[in-house]
Scaffold this motif. Structure first.
Motif, PDB file in Angstrom:
ATOM      1  N   SER A 148      36.856  92.009 -11.475  1.00  0.00           N
ATOM      2  CA  SER A 148      36.688  91.838 -10.023  1.00  0.00           C
ATOM      3  C   SER A 148      37.208  90.479  -9.551  1.00  0.00           C
ATOM      4  O   SER A 148      37.834  90.379  -8.508  1.00  0.00           O
ATOM      5  N   HIS A 149      36.936  89.453 -10.332  1.00  0.00           N
ATOM      6  CA  HIS A 149      37.380  88.091  -9.990  1.00  0.00           C
ATOM      7  C   HIS A 149      37.045  87.176 -11.158  1.00  0.00           C
ATOM      8  O   HIS A 149      36.324  87.559 -12.070  1.00  0.00           O
ATOM      9  N   ARG A 150      37.553  85.964 -11.104  1.00  0.00           N
ATOM     10  CA  ARG A 150      37.480  85.049 -12.240  1.00  0.00           C
ATOM     11  C   ARG A 150      36.066  84.726 -12.722  1.00  0.00           C
ATOM     12  O   ARG A 150      35.851  84.503 -13.903  1.00  0.00           O
ATOM     13  N   ASP A 151      35.104  84.681 -11.809  1.00  0.00           N
ATOM     14  CA  ASP A 151      33.780  84.152 -12.180  1.00  0.00           C
ATOM     15  C   ASP A 151      33.002  85.048 -13.137  1.00  0.00           C
ATOM     16  O   ASP A 151      32.101  84.583 -13.817  1.00  0.00           O
ATOM     17  N   ILE A 190      44.533 100.279  -3.923  1.00  0.00           N
ATOM     18  CA  ILE A 190      45.488 100.827  -4.888  1.00  0.00           C
ATOM     19  C   ILE A 190      44.752 101.825  -5.771  1.00  0.00           C
ATOM     20  O   ILE A 190      43.712 101.501  -6.358  1.00  0.00           O
ATOM     21  N   ARG A 191      45.292 103.045  -5.851  1.00  0.00           N
ATOM     22  CA  ARG A 191      44.671 104.062  -6.701  1.00  0.00           C
ATOM     23  C   ARG A 191      45.111 103.806  -8.138  1.00  0.00           C
ATOM     24  O   ARG A 191      46.290 103.902  -8.466  1.00  0.00           O
ATOM     25  N   ILE A 192      44.157 103.453  -8.977  1.00  0.00           N
ATOM     26  CA  ILE A 192      44.462 103.172 -10.386  1.00  0.00           C
ATOM     27  C   ILE A 192      44.655 104.479 -11.136  1.00  0.00           C
ATOM     28  O   ILE A 192      45.528 104.605 -11.989  1.00  0.00           O
ATOM     29  N   ASP A 193      43.817 105.456 -10.877  1.00  0.00           N
ATOM     30  CA  ASP A 193      44.053 106.823 -11.322  1.00  0.00           C
ATOM     31  C   ASP A 193      43.286 107.748 -10.388  1.00  0.00           C
ATOM     32  O   ASP A 193      42.821 107.321  -9.333  1.00  0.00           O
ATOM     33  N   LYS A 194      43.116 108.998 -10.803  1.00  0.00           N
ATOM     34  CA  LYS A 194      42.598 110.016  -9.889  1.00  0.00           C
ATOM     35  C   LYS A 194      41.255 109.629  -9.250  1.00  0.00           C
ATOM     36  O   LYS A 194      41.027 109.854  -8.056  1.00  0.00           O
ATOM     37  N   ALA A 198      41.137 100.481  -6.637  1.00  0.00           N
ATOM     38  CA  ALA A 198      40.897  99.043  -6.508  1.00  0.00           C
ATOM     39  C   ALA A 198      41.091  98.666  -5.046  1.00  0.00           C
ATOM     40  O   ALA A 198      42.113  99.015  -4.442  1.00  0.00           O
ATOM     41  N   ILE A 199      40.104  97.991  -4.483  1.00  0.00           N
ATOM     42  CA  ILE A 199      40.189  97.598  -3.075  1.00  0.00           C
ATOM     43  C   ILE A 199      40.126  96.063  -2.995  1.00  0.00           C
ATOM     44  O   ILE A 199      39.094  95.472  -3.321  1.00  0.00           O
ATOM     45  N   PRO A 200      41.213  95.428  -2.599  1.00  0.00           N
ATOM     46  CA  PRO A 200      41.186  93.967  -2.483  1.00  0.00           C
ATOM     47  C   PRO A 200      40.170  93.536  -1.427  1.00  0.00           C
ATOM     48  O   PRO A 200      40.156  94.083  -0.315  1.00  0.00           O
ATOM     49  N   THR A 201      39.308  92.590  -1.799  1.00  0.00           N
ATOM     50  CA  THR A 201      38.281  92.094  -0.871  1.00  0.00           C
ATOM     51  C   THR A 201      38.247  90.563  -0.929  1.00  0.00           C
ATOM     52  O   THR A 201      37.270  89.978  -1.399  1.00  0.00           O
ATOM     53  N   GLN A 209      38.344  91.648  -5.857  1.00  0.00           N
ATOM     54  CA  GLN A 209      38.554  93.064  -5.573  1.00  0.00           C
ATOM     55  C   GLN A 209      37.334  93.849  -6.037  1.00  0.00           C
ATOM     56  O   GLN A 209      36.609  93.439  -6.946  1.00  0.00           O
ATOM     57  N   VAL A 210      37.085  94.981  -5.372  1.00  0.00           N
ATOM     58  CA  VAL A 210      36.002  95.876  -5.778  1.00  0.00           C
ATOM     59  C   VAL A 210      36.640  97.162  -6.306  1.00  0.00           C
ATOM     60  O   VAL A 210      37.831  97.419  -6.085  1.00  0.00           O
TER      61      VAL A 210
END
Ligand code: SF4
Length: 292
Positions: A148-151, A190-194, A198-201, A209-210
């Motif tokens: 999701s992010h670096r932390d 972005i659809r990673i698969d079916k 991934a939704i940039p937030t 991203q979530v």
């Protein structure tokens, strides 16, 4: 390992205790709320386990504590508790336990899917520890890591190497420096698969991203979580490292999506109907606009 000489005075008498190294990550209070409480900036044991189920829960908290701050004077075996992770949350989604101090006790999850549906996905990273790795192997391993992010990514490199799986992260987190294999960019989902999007937030961090699974389970990292105190969905204003304005915009961007579960890195899990969740999200966005 917890030390009796550091035992916090707020603990009730008895075998289990929390010591002064507690970093107040909240994991024990979520895993075993009947035994652990927040006494103000740290956790303590307010009731000793009374049943075998409670004992198992308390020991699951012990093995999940990122700082090994929970101790047992009698040195109870935590073997069964360690084997209980990953533990079921909903559908085929599991909480990994074994949180890491490197990610301040952030929660990581495993989506278990047959290979023909793309295989298992590890969402963020728990502590790389033998009992957990063995259990994940038994559950089919890891085919993809979503970060999701670096932390909140703790031992991501060790998991990626062990399971030979690619990691997915947004460009805004400078993922190349972390050795990440699949780099997403832009602001569109972005659809990673079916069944994975991934939704940039951006907001908490630049490239947060979530992940939306099956249009039902939303893995939210540090973007969004349930607050038991406010009984609604919230964002964390005081740990917004990049931009609250961006995070508010990103939150509003989630309104068209349907989901009935929020599974965060920090903060509480919550499940409800998609309609209720939508209402909570609307209230969260409205509150964020006033909290700038
Ligand atoms: S899990 Fe450990 S660090 Fe986190 S609140 Fe409990 S005792 Fe403290």
């Amino acid at each position: 390992m917890a030390q009796t000489e550091k035992r916090l005075p707020e603990n009730i008498e008895g075998d289990l205790y929390v010591d002064s190294t507690c970093i107040d990550c909240d994991a024990c209070r979520q895993i075993a709320p009947a035994m652990f409480r927040d006494h103000g900036g740290q956790s303590s044991v307010y009731r000793q386990p009374r049943t075998s189920d409670e004992s198992l829960q308390a020991l699951m908290a012990l093995v999940s504590c990122p700082t090994a701050s929970i101790g047992s004077i009698s040195r109870r075996s935590a073997r069964d508790a360690a084997r209980a992770f990953p533990t079921h949350v909903t559908q085929n989604v599991y909480f990994c336990g074994f949180t890491s101090e490197a990610s301040f006790g952030a929660w990581a999850y495993l989506i278990v899917r047959p290979d023909e549906q793309g295989g298992n996905v590890l969402v963020d990273s728990p502590r790389f520890t033998s009992p957990l790795v063995r259990r994940i192997e038994q559950m089919g391993g890891v085919r993809l890591m979503f970060l999701s992010h670096r932390d909140d990514i703790a031992d991501h490199a060790k998991f990626a190497q062990h399971f030979g799986c690619p990691r997915v992260m947004h460009r805004g987190e400078s993922p190349a420096a972390l050795g990440v294999e699949q780099i997403l960019s832009g602001t569109d989902a972005i659809r990673i698969d079916k069944d994975l999007q991934a939704i940039p937030t951006p907001g908490h961090t630049r490239g947060h991203q979530v992940l939306l699974y099956r249009d039902d389970v939303l893995f939210t990292g540090d973007h969004l979580a349930w607050s038991p105190a406010r009984e609604t969905l919230v964002a964390f204003r005081d740990v917004c490292w990049y931009s609250w304005t961006e995070q508010t915009r990103s939150m509003a961007k989630l309104l068209p999506y349907r989901f009935s579960w929020v599974l965060p890195g920090h903060g509480r899990i919550h499940g409800a109907s998609a309609e209720e969740m939508h209402g909570h999200l609307e209230r969260c966005v409205a509150w964020m606009k006033t909290a700038g």
